[in-house]
Scaffold this motif. Sequence first.
Motif, PDB file in Angstrom:
ATOM      1  N   ILE A  18       0.827  -1.209   0.000  1.00 49.08           N
ATOM      2  CA  ILE A  18       0.000   0.000   0.000  1.00 49.08           C
ATOM      3  C   ILE A  18       0.857   1.253   0.000  1.00 49.08           C
ATOM      4  O   ILE A  18       0.582   2.214  -0.741  1.00 49.08           O
ATOM      5  N   GLY A  19       1.896   1.297   0.817  1.00 46.54           N
ATOM      6  CA  GLY A  19       2.740   2.490   0.898  1.00 46.54           C
ATOM      7  C   GLY A  19       3.386   2.822  -0.427  1.00 46.54           C
ATOM      8  O   GLY A  19       3.433   3.989  -0.833  1.00 46.54           O
ATOM      9  N   LEU A  20       3.899   1.812  -1.115  1.00 47.00           N
ATOM     10  CA  LEU A  20       4.526   2.048  -2.414  1.00 47.00           C
ATOM     11  C   LEU A  20       3.514   2.578  -3.416  1.00 47.00           C
ATOM     12  O   LEU A  20       3.810   3.504  -4.189  1.00 47.00           O
ATOM     13  N   GLU A  21       2.316   2.036  -3.392  1.00 44.45           N
ATOM     14  CA  GLU A  21       1.289   2.508  -4.323  1.00 44.45           C
ATOM     15  C   GLU A  21       0.886   3.947  -4.026  1.00 44.45           C
ATOM     16  O   GLU A  21       0.654   4.735  -4.948  1.00 44.45           O
ATOM     17  N   ILE A  22       0.814   4.313  -2.746  1.00 44.68           N
ATOM     18  CA  ILE A  22       0.508   5.712  -2.417  1.00 44.68           C
ATOM     19  C   ILE A  22       1.598   6.629  -2.955  1.00 44.68           C
ATOM     20  O   ILE A  22       1.315   7.685  -3.533  1.00 44.68           O
ATOM     21  N   ASN A  36      10.051   6.087   2.683  1.00 45.71           N
ATOM     22  CA  ASN A  36      10.760   5.424   3.788  1.00 45.71           C
ATOM     23  C   ASN A  36      10.388   3.953   3.883  1.00 45.71           C
ATOM     24  O   ASN A  36       9.224   3.585   3.692  1.00 45.71           O
ATOM     25  N   ASP A  37      11.371   3.136   4.187  1.00 42.43           N
ATOM     26  CA  ASP A  37      11.116   1.753   4.578  1.00 42.43           C
ATOM     27  C   ASP A  37      12.263   1.307   5.475  1.00 42.43           C
ATOM     28  O   ASP A  37      13.403   1.763   5.308  1.00 42.43           O
ATOM     29  N   GLN A  38      11.974   0.428   6.409  1.00 41.43           N
ATOM     30  CA  GLN A  38      13.040  -0.079   7.277  1.00 41.43           C
ATOM     31  C   GLN A  38      14.052  -0.896   6.490  1.00 41.43           C
ATOM     32  O   GLN A  38      15.245  -0.897   6.801  1.00 41.43           O
ATOM     33  N   ASP A  39      13.587  -1.572   5.464  1.00 39.17           N
ATOM     34  CA  ASP A  39      14.443  -2.396   4.613  1.00 39.17           C
ATOM     35  C   ASP A  39      15.062  -1.516   3.527  1.00 39.17           C
ATOM     36  O   ASP A  39      14.359  -1.006   2.650  1.00 39.17           O
ATOM     37  N   GLU A  40      16.363  -1.316   3.581  1.00 41.33           N
ATOM     38  CA  GLU A  40      17.019  -0.400   2.649  1.00 41.33           C
ATOM     39  C   GLU A  40      16.845  -0.843   1.203  1.00 41.33           C
ATOM     40  O   GLU A  40      16.625  -0.009   0.311  1.00 41.33           O
ATOM     41  N   THR A  41      16.932  -2.139   0.957  1.00 38.67           N
ATOM     42  CA  THR A  41      16.774  -2.624  -0.412  1.00 38.67           C
ATOM     43  C   THR A  41      15.386  -2.307  -0.945  1.00 38.67           C
ATOM     44  O   THR A  41      15.234  -1.831  -2.082  1.00 38.67           O
ATOM     45  N   LEU A  42      14.367  -2.562  -0.140  1.00 39.43           N
ATOM     46  CA  LEU A  42      12.999  -2.253  -0.581  1.00 39.43           C
ATOM     47  C   LEU A  42      12.818  -0.757  -0.808  1.00 39.43           C
ATOM     48  O   LEU A  42      12.156  -0.343  -1.765  1.00 39.43           O
ATOM     49  N   ALA A  43      13.381   0.063   0.080  1.00 46.11           N
ATOM     50  CA  ALA A  43      13.252   1.509  -0.074  1.00 46.11           C
ATOM     51  C   ALA A  43      13.887   1.990  -1.377  1.00 46.11           C
ATOM     52  O   ALA A  43      13.274   2.730  -2.154  1.00 46.11           O
ATOM     53  N   VAL A  44      15.113   1.557  -1.634  1.00 46.28           N
ATOM     54  CA  VAL A  44      15.839   2.003  -2.828  1.00 46.28           C
ATOM     55  C   VAL A  44      15.164   1.484  -4.090  1.00 46.28           C
ATOM     56  O   VAL A  44      14.943   2.237  -5.054  1.00 46.28           O
ATOM     57  N   GLU A  45      14.805   0.212  -4.090  1.00 43.21           N
ATOM     58  CA  GLU A  45      14.172  -0.354  -5.280  1.00 43.21           C
ATOM     59  C   GLU A  45      12.785   0.225  -5.505  1.00 43.21           C
ATOM     60  O   GLU A  45      12.379   0.458  -6.650  1.00 43.21           O
ATOM     61  N   GLY A  46      12.059   0.473  -4.424  1.00 45.69           N
ATOM     62  CA  GLY A  46      10.733   1.066  -4.558  1.00 45.69           C
ATOM     63  C   GLY A  46      10.791   2.461  -5.146  1.00 45.69           C
ATOM     64  O   GLY A  46      10.043   2.794  -6.073  1.00 45.69           O
ATOM     65  N   ALA A  47      11.701   3.301  -4.631  1.00 45.85           N
ATOM     66  CA  ALA A  47      11.840   4.657  -5.160  1.00 45.85           C
ATOM     67  C   ALA A  47      12.278   4.635  -6.614  1.00 45.85           C
ATOM     68  O   ALA A  47      11.766   5.401  -7.444  1.00 45.85           O
ATOM     69  N   ASN A  90       2.196   5.302   7.207  1.00 45.88           N
ATOM     70  CA  ASN A  90       1.737   3.993   6.732  1.00 45.88           C
ATOM     71  C   ASN A  90       2.424   2.828   7.436  1.00 45.88           C
ATOM     72  O   ASN A  90       1.892   1.721   7.494  1.00 45.88           O
ATOM     73  N   ALA A  91       3.606   3.040   7.969  1.00 43.31           N
ATOM     74  CA  ALA A  91       4.386   1.934   8.538  1.00 43.31           C
ATOM     75  C   ALA A  91       3.653   1.283   9.710  1.00 43.31           C
ATOM     76  O   ALA A  91       3.053   1.964  10.551  1.00 43.31           O
TER      77      ALA A  91
END
Length: 253
Positions: A18-22, A36-47, A90-91
């Motif tokens: 949901i956060g990524l879609e927002i 923002n995400d606690q998981d750096e890989t998810l944060a970087v890849e999501g952005a 959202n977290a």
Amino acid sequence: MSAFQDKVAIVTGAGQGIGLEICRQLVAAGARVVLNDQDETLAVEGAASIDPIGEQCMALAGDCSDARLIRAMVQTAVDRFGKLDIVVANAGITLFGDFFTYTPEAFQRVMQVNLAGTFFLAQAAANQMVRQGGGGSMLLMSSVTGHQAHKDLAAYGMSKAAIQMLARNLVVELSPHGININSIAPGATLTERTLGDPEYEATWQRITPMGRAATVQDIGQAALFLVSDGARHITGQTLVIDGGWSCVSPSPY
């Protein structure tokens, strides 16, 4: 496509789901976003999946239940994009567990992330919005489990009900500064996490009056409305997005 032109937002817990879609919908509508995400890989890849150049969407990894990280996140938004207009808290984490054996450690972690993280993000963002003037919008992430009992989710449901009360209470604090605050309470939603259960989609299709679980797009569209200028006179409210499930509440078990 320009409804959020010149707006700056922070969205936490946004590496996926949901956060990524927002974030995706905000950027598509013209906003600049700190993801923002606690998981750096998810944060970087999501952005990067939203904005490979990084001009409108930047990643900031870290535990948003940490007050120091929260303050740094707000400052980063201001340093990078000049101001802060929108915050989506959202977290959150879900730790299932039988009430009779639920551990203090699990309880404290749920409350730290879901409640303390949300409270102190709202606090830091509000202070920034007051300093810069011009108001702002905040959206907190509750859950349908804050309205209806759900097996093995006593602590989680408790935290999500509290988030709804936080949105109501902060109307008193924030309205004089032109800041509105609401929460949304999603029901069953198809995300990377929930689709890990092979029975999830079929189960919720069967017991949801609208005949399906929500998509992240469903939740994102509602979120965008509540942080848009079209919702400026809506504050202190919780919008349930569950396809009617909480009206009838059949158990998924």
